[in-house]
Design a protein around this motif. Structure first.
Motif, PDB file in Angstrom:
ATOM      1  N   CYS A  30       0.831  -1.200   0.000  1.00 37.54           N
ATOM      2  CA  CYS A  30       0.000   0.000   0.000  1.00 37.54           C
ATOM      3  C   CYS A  30       0.869   1.255   0.000  1.00 37.54           C
ATOM      4  O   CYS A  30       0.645   2.197  -0.758  1.00 37.54           O
ATOM      5  CB  CYS A  30      -0.917  -0.012   1.222  1.00 37.54           C
ATOM      6  SG  CYS A  30      -1.874   1.493   1.458  1.00 37.54           S
ATOM      7  N   ARG A  83       1.483   4.112  -3.046  1.00 39.26           N
ATOM      8  CA  ARG A  83       1.237   5.555  -2.826  1.00 39.26           C
ATOM      9  C   ARG A  83       2.479   6.372  -3.160  1.00 39.26           C
ATOM     10  O   ARG A  83       2.372   7.468  -3.715  1.00 39.26           O
ATOM     11  CB  ARG A  83       0.822   5.811  -1.374  1.00 39.26           C
ATOM     12  CG  ARG A  83      -0.541   5.244  -1.058  1.00 39.26           C
ATOM     13  CD  ARG A  83      -1.422   6.224  -0.292  1.00 39.26           C
ATOM     14  NE  ARG A  83      -2.753   5.634  -0.219  1.00 39.26           N
ATOM     15  CZ  ARG A  83      -3.291   5.090   0.876  1.00 39.26           C
ATOM     16  NH1 ARG A  83      -2.640   5.177   2.024  1.00 39.26           N
ATOM     17  NH2 ARG A  83      -4.468   4.526   0.841  1.00 39.26           N
ATOM     18  N   SER A  92      -1.477   8.116   5.454  1.00 41.68           N
ATOM     19  CA  SER A  92      -2.194   6.842   5.557  1.00 41.68           C
ATOM     20  C   SER A  92      -3.429   7.057   6.429  1.00 41.68           C
ATOM     21  O   SER A  92      -3.502   8.011   7.197  1.00 41.68           O
ATOM     22  CB  SER A  92      -1.291   5.747   6.121  1.00 41.68           C
ATOM     23  OG  SER A  92      -0.695   6.157   7.336  1.00 41.68           O
ATOM     24  N   TYR A  93      -4.398   6.162   6.261  1.00 37.65           N
ATOM     25  CA  TYR A  93      -5.727   6.400   6.828  1.00 37.65           C
ATOM     26  C   TYR A  93      -6.258   5.143   7.492  1.00 37.65           C
ATOM     27  O   TYR A  93      -5.873   4.028   7.158  1.00 37.65           O
ATOM     28  CB  TYR A  93      -6.710   6.799   5.716  1.00 37.65           C
ATOM     29  CG  TYR A  93      -6.259   7.985   4.908  1.00 37.65           C
ATOM     30  CD1 TYR A  93      -6.627   9.272   5.268  1.00 37.65           C
ATOM     31  CD2 TYR A  93      -5.450   7.800   3.778  1.00 37.65           C
ATOM     32  CE1 TYR A  93      -6.206  10.366   4.520  1.00 37.65           C
ATOM     33  CE2 TYR A  93      -5.023   8.888   3.027  1.00 37.65           C
ATOM     34  CZ  TYR A  93      -5.402  10.175   3.401  1.00 37.65           C
ATOM     35  OH  TYR A  93      -4.986  11.241   2.674  1.00 37.65           O
ATOM     36  N   ASN A 126      -8.998   3.799   6.926  1.00 42.03           N
ATOM     37  CA  ASN A 126      -9.580   2.931   5.897  1.00 42.03           C
ATOM     38  C   ASN A 126      -8.580   1.946   5.300  1.00 42.03           C
ATOM     39  O   ASN A 126      -8.962   0.864   4.860  1.00 42.03           O
ATOM     40  CB  ASN A 126     -10.170   3.782   4.778  1.00 42.03           C
ATOM     41  CG  ASN A 126     -11.683   3.757   4.864  1.00 42.03           C
ATOM     42  OD1 ASN A 126     -12.252   2.852   5.480  1.00 42.03           O
ATOM     43  ND2 ASN A 126     -12.322   4.726   4.244  1.00 42.03           N
ATOM     44  N   ASP A 127      -7.305   2.348   5.279  1.00 42.86           N
ATOM     45  CA  ASP A 127      -6.280   1.441   4.754  1.00 42.86           C
ATOM     46  C   ASP A 127      -6.282   0.131   5.542  1.00 42.86           C
ATOM     47  O   ASP A 127      -6.085  -0.944   4.984  1.00 42.86           O
ATOM     48  CB  ASP A 127      -4.886   2.069   4.851  1.00 42.86           C
ATOM     49  CG  ASP A 127      -4.784   3.362   4.062  1.00 42.86           C
ATOM     50  OD1 ASP A 127      -5.656   3.593   3.189  1.00 42.86           O
ATOM     51  OD2 ASP A 127      -3.852   4.137   4.326  1.00 42.86           O
ATOM     52  N   ASP A 137      -9.068  -1.886   4.263  1.00 44.34           N
ATOM     53  CA  ASP A 137      -8.808  -2.383   2.911  1.00 44.34           C
ATOM     54  C   ASP A 137      -7.807  -3.530   2.909  1.00 44.34           C
ATOM     55  O   ASP A 137      -7.865  -4.411   2.052  1.00 44.34           O
ATOM     56  CB  ASP A 137      -8.273  -1.255   2.017  1.00 44.34           C
ATOM     57  CG  ASP A 137      -9.322  -0.174   1.776  1.00 44.34           C
ATOM     58  OD1 ASP A 137     -10.508  -0.432   2.077  1.00 44.34           O
ATOM     59  OD2 ASP A 137      -8.957   0.928   1.319  1.00 44.34           O
ATOM     60  N   TYR A 138      -6.852  -3.483   3.834  1.00 44.66           N
ATOM     61  CA  TYR A 138      -5.793  -4.496   3.843  1.00 44.66           C
ATOM     62  C   TYR A 138      -5.959  -5.463   5.024  1.00 44.66           C
ATOM     63  O   TYR A 138      -5.013  -6.098   5.466  1.00 44.66           O
ATOM     64  CB  TYR A 138      -4.413  -3.822   3.875  1.00 44.66           C
ATOM     65  CG  TYR A 138      -4.062  -3.192   2.552  1.00 44.66           C
ATOM     66  CD1 TYR A 138      -3.333  -3.884   1.586  1.00 44.66           C
ATOM     67  CD2 TYR A 138      -4.493  -1.898   2.240  1.00 44.66           C
ATOM     68  CE1 TYR A 138      -3.028  -3.320   0.354  1.00 44.66           C
ATOM     69  CE2 TYR A 138      -4.202  -1.319   1.013  1.00 44.66           C
ATOM     70  CZ  TYR A 138      -3.467  -2.029   0.075  1.00 44.66           C
ATOM     71  OH  TYR A 138      -3.163  -1.464  -1.132  1.00 44.66           O
ATOM     72  N   LEU A 156      -0.966  -4.752   5.902  1.00 39.55           N
ATOM     73  CA  LEU A 156      -0.072  -3.600   6.099  1.00 39.55           C
ATOM     74  C   LEU A 156       1.116  -3.940   6.994  1.00 39.55           C
ATOM     75  O   LEU A 156       1.912  -3.076   7.328  1.00 39.55           O
ATOM     76  CB  LEU A 156      -0.853  -2.420   6.706  1.00 39.55           C
ATOM     77  CG  LEU A 156      -2.007  -1.869   5.853  1.00 39.55           C
ATOM     78  CD1 LEU A 156      -2.797  -0.821   6.635  1.00 39.55           C
ATOM     79  CD2 LEU A 156      -1.486  -1.257   4.551  1.00 39.55           C
ATOM     80  N   TYR A 197       0.146   8.880   9.612  1.00 43.17           N
ATOM     81  CA  TYR A 197      -1.193   8.351   9.864  1.00 43.17           C
ATOM     82  C   TYR A 197      -2.126   9.455  10.362  1.00 43.17           C
ATOM     83  O   TYR A 197      -1.825  10.144  11.345  1.00 43.17           O
ATOM     84  CB  TYR A 197      -1.129   7.204  10.884  1.00 43.17           C
ATOM     85  CG  TYR A 197      -2.486   6.606  11.129  1.00 43.17           C
ATOM     86  CD1 TYR A 197      -3.070   5.783  10.177  1.00 43.17           C
ATOM     87  CD2 TYR A 197      -3.206   6.902  12.283  1.00 43.17           C
ATOM     88  CE1 TYR A 197      -4.335   5.250  10.371  1.00 43.17           C
ATOM     89  CE2 TYR A 197      -4.472   6.372  12.491  1.00 43.17           C
ATOM     90  CZ  TYR A 197      -5.028   5.557  11.522  1.00 43.17           C
ATOM     91  OH  TYR A 197      -6.285   5.045  11.720  1.00 43.17           O
TER      92      TYR A 197
END
Ligand SMILES: [Zn+2]
Lengths: 143, 436
Positions: free
Chosen positions: B37, B41, B64-65, B67-68, B71-72, B77, B297
């Motif tokens: 990820c 980016r 980074s968020y 939501n990451d 998603d992962y 991550l 973050y």
């Protein structure tokens, strides 16, 4: 004849109903018929007034949610079974009544029932064919 | 002054920045090589680790968020193979929306150290008996406090949360001198202690409270009710857990352990780094974390930093108590609620892209959050009979329930009855502050 009716969303909070009526009074609008349907938290105030356009504008400007739609005002004999007969006629012809309310007629021996049907045009014709008088707008507003 | 690692805690700022620079360069390189990820980016921005020479370059790096993490989910991550990961923690949330973080042996050591620095600063050590009443489990609170308290040599009572009567009995019987828990639970304990009339049997002298917002008034009430000095601690599991920043003995903001973290304050709308002393969104980069490192973050916490030297001699920057969330995320009955989720539900209610004006009102009554959503009845929504309005109301409740995981009370209100300030409606009214 179809008559324009105003419907307003009224929160069940002190002063909301009177605020709406005050807007009409301030704008010199006369109310011919009125009904209020409500639940715990809000209600729908329905009115027939002499100047629907002016009333709608004034209410809307005062932040009141208002809609207009058509209803029929049926003139019937002021006697037991008068309303029932009219409703039966409509249901026999496949018209369903969404709501209705009575208002005072100034003609002795007659009553007026305001009816909102799923198909007001058709209902109006059926009632006319069935021998009922429906009030026309100009006439209604003079009640 | 008592320090755990005097050299690091009082390191001159120039030296500290040099240390951060070295660690940042290494961490960026490591994440670029190991975390897809982050690499993607960086590539999108046309960056490689060679472009990052030190902390002066941090603003080039992508954010980074939260939501990451979704998603992962669960391990996507992580920067270490699972064989090196010795622990995971996860946040609560609605089904399928959990986030997972991982720790290596070194990460756990670092975490304990962060906590232990604070405990040393506020005088907690070998002679103490520490009751950890944060929940033990997937939540980071219990284990985080536990590790720190053990490191300073305190006797740890791994009590976990719940069972208030037993909590108080344990404090009394075991002679607890230190208490760890959330401020709202501390207040509840204080009330129970008062009701039972057992305050004089308590030996508590220090309380470490965090994991939720609390006011200075509440701090006073807890301190009085339990007869202790109440300290504030900050942390989030995505960055570490409790201990990312902590108050020292002077209680003048929470020191962020800058040898482990870089903290920035940014404009939440533009992403620009704000000048020193500004209020904005807190952003963390973890410099030493191995299993689950984060680069820039976005915490969504709104906060400001204090850069002046602290009386305690520690050179690490201090952060004030966060004053809110940049996107107004609410935690209602333990569930994360975003106003944007409510907006989306309302937008789709009629299928014609109409967003009515709305307002969320949260309060706390009898220790339970109340959750009300007021929706303005616009002409687009209005139908002239009560039945269909009731139906609309039920539809809104049902869609909100299925989206959020909890049910609000929905009230349809008059247009323009929701208070606006400067033309914008206030979306959230949270009356819980200071209440328990
Ligand atoms: Zn300090």
């Amino acid at each position: 004849m179809l008559i324009r009716q105003l419907s307003m969303f009224i929160e069940n909070k002190e002063g909301r109903l009177s605020a709406a009526l005050k807007v009409l009074a301030d704008n010199n609008i006369n109310i011919s018929a009125l009904s209020l349907a409500d639940s715990d938290e809000y209600g729908v105030l329905r009115l027939i007034v002499d100047d629907a356009d002016k009333a709608k504008q004034a209410l809307s400007d005062s932040g009141i949610t208002v809609a207009t739609n058509n209803v029929i005002a049926i003139v019937m004999d002021d006697q037991p079974g008068g309303a029932l007969a009219a409703l039966q006629l409509l249901s026999q012809n496949g018209i369903s009544v969404e709501y209705m309310y009575a208002c005072i007629a100034k003609v002795t021996g007659k009553a007026i029932m305001v009816v909102r049907a799923d198909d007001c045009q058709k209902a109006d014709k059926i009632l006319g064919d069935g021998g009922y008088d429906t009030v026309d707008p100009g006439e209604f507003y003079r009640i | 002054m008592a320090y755990l690692h005097e050299k690091i805690e009082t390191m001159p700022r120039e030296e500290l920045k040099k240390l951060q620079s070295e660690r940042l360069v290494a961490q960026v390189k490591r994440c670029y090589e190991r975390v897809e990820c982050f690499r993607n980016r960086m590539n999108e921005l046309g960056l490689t680790p060679d472009d990052i020479h030190g902390i002066q370059d941090i603003s080039k790096l992508p954010f980074s968020y939260k939501n990451d993490l979704r998603d992962y989910y669960p391990y996507g991550l992580f920067a270490e193979p699972m064989e090196n990961v010795v622990r995971v923690h996860a946040s609560s949330g609605t089904t399928g929306k959990r986030i997972v973080v991982g720790y290596t042996e070194n990460d756990l050591q670092m975490w304990s150290e962060c906590m232990a620095r604070m405990l040393t600063a506020i005088g907690v050590g070998k002679d103490d008996i520490a009751q950890v009443s944060f929940g033990y489990g997937l939540f980071t609170g219990g284990f985080g406090a536990h590790g720190g308290a053990e490191m300073v040599g305190a006797t740890v009572i791994p009590m976990s949360s719940g069972n208030t009567a037993l909590q108080i009995q344990t404090m009394i019987d075991f002679g607890a001198t230190v208490l760890f828990c959330t401020p709202s639970y501390a207040m509840y304990l204080a009330e129970e202690v008062e009701r039972l009339g057992v305050k004089d049997q308590l030996k508590l002298r220090v309380g470490v409270f965090g994991a939720e917002p609390w006011s200075e008034d509440l701090r006073q009430e807890i301190a009085e009710g339990l007869g202790l000095k109440a300290y504030d601690i900050y942390g989030l599991s995505e960055v570490l857990g409790p201990g990312v920043s902590c108050e020292c003995e002077y209680q003048a903001g929470m020191h962020v352990w800058e040898d482990n973290f870089i903290v920035e304050i940014i404009d939440p709308d533009t992403g620009e780094v704000l000048p020193e002393g500004s209020t904005g969104e807190l952003v963390f980069t973890s410099l030493t974390k191995e299993a689950f490192p984060v680069i820039r973050y976005r915490t969504r916490d709104i906060c400001s930093l204090i850069t002046e030297p602290c009386k305690c001699g520690r050179t690490h920057v201090r952060m004030r108590k966060p004053t809110g969330r940049s996107d107004d995320m609410l935690i209602i009955r333990g569930v994360n609620v975003f106003p944007s989720q409510i907006e989306e539900v309302l937008l789709n209610i009629k299928g014609d892209d109409i967003t009515p004006n709305y307002q969320i009102v949260v309060d706390r009554v009898n220790n339970t959050d109340t959750f009300d959503v007021n929706v303005e009845m616009s002409e687009a929504f209005f139908t002239d009979d009560v039945k269909s309005i009731k139906k609309l109301e039920n539809t809104i409740v049902e869609k909100l329930r299925s989206t959020l995981g909890i049910s609000p009370k929905v009230h349809l209100v008059n247009p323009k009855s929701i208070v606006r300030s400067e033309g914008k409606a206030k979306r959230v009214i949270d009356n819980r502050k200071g209440k328990i």
